[in-house]
Design a protein around this motif. Structure first.
Motif, PDB file in Angstrom:
ATOM      1  N   VAL A  60      15.468  59.273  22.918  1.00  0.00           N
ATOM      2  CA  VAL A  60      14.893  59.478  21.605  1.00  0.00           C
ATOM      3  C   VAL A  60      13.830  60.580  21.671  1.00  0.00           C
ATOM      4  O   VAL A  60      13.064  60.659  22.603  1.00  0.00           O
ATOM      5  CB  VAL A  60      14.231  58.174  21.118  1.00  0.00           C
ATOM      6  N   GLU A  61      13.847  61.390  20.677  1.00  0.00           N
ATOM      7  CA  GLU A  61      12.930  62.508  20.656  1.00  0.00           C
ATOM      8  C   GLU A  61      11.493  62.053  20.429  1.00  0.00           C
ATOM      9  O   GLU A  61      11.222  61.249  19.564  1.00  0.00           O
ATOM     10  CB  GLU A  61      13.327  63.461  19.539  1.00  0.00           C
ATOM     11  N   THR A 326       7.709  60.071  27.295  1.00  0.00           N
ATOM     12  CA  THR A 326       7.048  58.910  27.901  1.00  0.00           C
ATOM     13  C   THR A 326       8.026  58.126  28.763  1.00  0.00           C
ATOM     14  O   THR A 326       7.717  57.738  29.896  1.00  0.00           O
ATOM     15  CB  THR A 326       6.499  57.982  26.802  1.00  0.00           C
ATOM     16  N   GLU A 327       9.211  57.916  28.225  1.00  0.00           N
ATOM     17  CA  GLU A 327      10.210  57.167  28.990  1.00  0.00           C
ATOM     18  C   GLU A 327      10.662  57.928  30.234  1.00  0.00           C
ATOM     19  O   GLU A 327      10.877  57.341  31.288  1.00  0.00           O
ATOM     20  CB  GLU A 327      11.423  56.839  28.099  1.00  0.00           C
TER      21      GLU A 327
HETATM   22  C1  NAG Z   1       9.084  56.668  23.498  1.00  0.00           C
HETATM   23  O1  NAG Z   1       9.130  55.616  24.454  1.00  0.00           O
HETATM   24  C2  NAG Z   1       7.969  54.810  24.488  1.00  0.00           C
HETATM   25  C3  NAG Z   1       8.095  53.848  25.654  1.00  0.00           C
HETATM   26  O2  NAG Z   1       9.355  53.213  25.661  1.00  0.00           O
HETATM   27  C4  NAG Z   1       7.800  54.103  23.158  1.00  0.00           C
HETATM   28  O3  NAG Z   1       6.625  53.318  23.160  1.00  0.00           O
HETATM   29  C5  NAG Z   1       7.717  55.169  22.059  1.00  0.00           C
HETATM   30  O4  NAG Z   1       7.672  54.545  20.800  1.00  0.00           O
HETATM   31  C6  NAG Z   1       8.913  56.103  22.116  1.00  0.00           C
HETATM   32  N1  NAG Z   1       8.731  57.165  21.143  1.00  0.00           N
HETATM   33  C7  NAG Z   1       9.575  57.400  20.168  1.00  0.00           C
HETATM   34  C8  NAG Z   1       9.224  58.530  19.250  1.00  0.00           C
HETATM   35  O5  NAG Z   1      10.576  56.779  20.020  1.00  0.00           O
END
Ligand code: NAG
Ligand code: NAG
Length: 523
Positions: A60-61, A326-327
């Motif tokens: 996911v972006e 982040t992931e």
């Molecule tokens: C990206 O991943 C993190 C950790 O899994 C999550 O908390 C965050 O909401 C995600 N960001 C999006 C834009 O999806």
């Protein structure tokens, strides 16, 4: 040639010894003024190859600027650590290798390929190390198929955009003669065969001996077989010992770099030795293309993140466009930042005076990011500060050739630290294992990120009692000590299984590293 990478260039004849400030100044000038050259250097190592081992999960972006949390945590990171001194031998010495040594000689059953009337031509794809290992695979494939190999064409279209030919990068004559006992290699296809119909093949990646025996049979009516890609055409495991050793003879002996590269590479190693005796080669894969490709924006500004996103969007052969940074980071899929590398090396016990050669192209964001490593380790050396302008002139616009310099300096180093896993990191690690399990410290990025995040929120402090001991414990068995090549993860089948095997070229043990005469002859 086994020993020419033995790390034995301790010549002290070289007297050029610029001061620290000269180095910094030169570095800044070069980083900013030679951007074209550096851009070419920086766009290395990423292949346009869909067989590469990068994750393909649609993510996911999310572009997250961490600048706020960064500035809050500044004080935690800046606090001086009071590490107890780690013994020198723990920092620098190669692992005890239990009498292991390189072994590449064929067994007594081995025969040279007789074939001379069939030819294999190949277009080698990818960056330097992908091409080197791919060519080693193709030598073995030509041997299995009982054919003559035509000197490979090198990739000119890929990301590296380098016009270098085989003989610009490798010592062609040496390549041909040192494999004389294995197969016939020629510079060009004979004139009379240029117009005959060719079989054009895209061999399946990670193929077995049986696959190529079938191919030999099914293509027997063709005199010329053209192979579109060279990388990872051969399985890592379950191949005859003599085929594996042929791959090692090719990669470690036959594929010597061309004289200009070898000569300058050795000179630069001597210069490093004359400065500090011992040095770390740091493959700091914090380059624009890599960050864009992996979608790793931790610690970057909003504008930088956006620039990387646009680059990814516009690069057609990168299939994954939406990435959650982040992931990625939590999964250990991001290159360590210069700052993180600094914390890491300090936690391992390396003193601030440690000489560190940066084996990389242009670091993204230049000095803003580098300074966070330099504040901990001021003795950073770049090829632009180690070599003269004159010396580097011939290499400008040839990313593959400058990568070869980095390769030589990295293989020769006392300690090699890759900040990210990739073709270069794997090839250098494998070569160092082959030469005697020279120290290669592979950061456990997934584990480290957890610690860094604790540091950031103040749950952990730098220094001996907390961070240092955790980092050292975590990396006890990540230092290149002898171990057999890892097999695939359990429960997987087909390509997925082959993908998770450790690369033959990352660890050619047991086939090309032996412990005794008996094993040498028998296996
Ligand atoms: C990206 O991943 C993190 C950790 O899994 C999550 O908390 C965050 O909401 C995600 N960001 C999006 C834009 O999806
Ligand atoms: C290899 O090819 C040559 C002819 O070029 C032939 O005489 C020989 O029998 C072949 N060897 C094998 C193992 O097929």
């Amino acid at each position: 040639m086994v020993n020419h990478r033995g790390g034995s260039y301790h010549t002290r004849g070289f007297s050029r010894r610029p001061s620290f400030f000269t180095i910094i100044t030169l570095c800044i000038i070069l980083l900013s003024s030679c951007s074209i050259f550096i851009f070419l250097v920086s766009t290395r190592n990423i292949s346009d190859d869909d067989d590469d081992d990068h994750h393909k999960d649609p993510l996911v972006e999310h572009f997250n600027s961490h600048s706020q949390s960064q500035s809050q945590s500044q004080s935690n990171f800046q606090s001086g650590s009071q590490s107890l001194p780690v013994p020198d031998e723990q920092l620098w010495d190669a692992s005890f290798s239990y009498g292991l040594h390189p072994c590449v000689k064929p067994t007594s059953k081995y025969k040279a390929a007789q074939g001379s009337d069939r030819y294999i031509t190949v277009r080698s794809n990818g960056g330097l190390n992908q091409m080197r290992t791919g060519i080693s695979d193709m030598v073995a494939v030509a041997y299995i198929m009982n054919a003559t190999l035509v000197i490979p064409q090198l990739d000119k279209r890929s990301f590296w955009k380098d016009s270098s030919t085989f003989s610009d990068i490798f010592d062609e004559l040496h390549f041909i003669t040192s494999l004389q006992g294995d197969l016939r290699i020629v510079g060009e296809l004979p004139k009379e065969l240029e117009s005959v119909p060719r079989a054009r093949k895209h061999f399946t990646s990670w193929s077995s001996m049986g696959y190529y025996e079938e191919m030999t049979e099914s293509l027997k009516d063709y005199q010329v077989i053209h192979v579109a890609k060279s990388d990872s055409r051969l399985a890592n495991n379950d191949l005859p010992l003599d085929i594996q050793r042929l791959r090692c003879r090719t990669l470690y002996h036959a594929l010597r770099f061309s004289p200009p590269i070898e000569i300058l590479g050795k000179k630069l190693v001597e210069r490093l030795r004359s400065r500090g005796g011992r040095y770390i080669a740091l493959h700091l894969r914090y380059e624009k293309d890599m960050l864009s490709f992996t979608g790793c924006t931790y610690g970057l500004t909003e504008a930088e993140s956006e620039e990387l996103r646009i680059m990814r969007e516009n690069t057609n052969h990168w299939k994954v466009k939406k990435i959650n940074s982040t992931e990625q980071r939590i999964g250990g899929l991001c290159p360590l930042t210069p700052k993180e590398v600094g914390i890491f090396l300090q936690a391992l016990g390396y003193p601030p005076s440690t000489l560190i050669y940066i084996a990389a192209g242009e670091i993204y964001g230049g000095n803003t990011h580098l300074s966070e490593l330099m504040s901990r380790f001021p003795n950073l050396v770049f090829k632009e500060t180690l070599a003269t302008k004159e010396e580097l002139k011939a290499f400008a616009r040839h990313a593959t050739q400058t990568a070869a310099l980095d390769y030589i300096i990295s293989v020769e180093s006392d300690v090699f630290v890759p900040s990210y896993s990739g073709n270069m990191a794997r090839a250098v690690e494998g070569h160092r294992r082959f030469l005697g399990h020279l120290k290669t410290i592979t950061p456990d990025r997934k584990g480290l990120v957890k610690l860094f995040d604790k540091l950031e929120i103040g749950k952990l402090r730098e220094g001996w009692s907390s961070l240092s001991s955790l980092v050292q414990k975590m990396h006890k068995s990540w230092q290149g000590a002898p171990r057999k090549r890892r097999v695939a993860l359990p429960g997987l089948k087909g390509k997925a299984r082959l993908r998770t095997e450790e690369s033959f070229y990352e660890n050619p043990y047991p086939e090309c590293i032996c412990s005794s005469k008996a094993e040498y002859e028998m296996r």
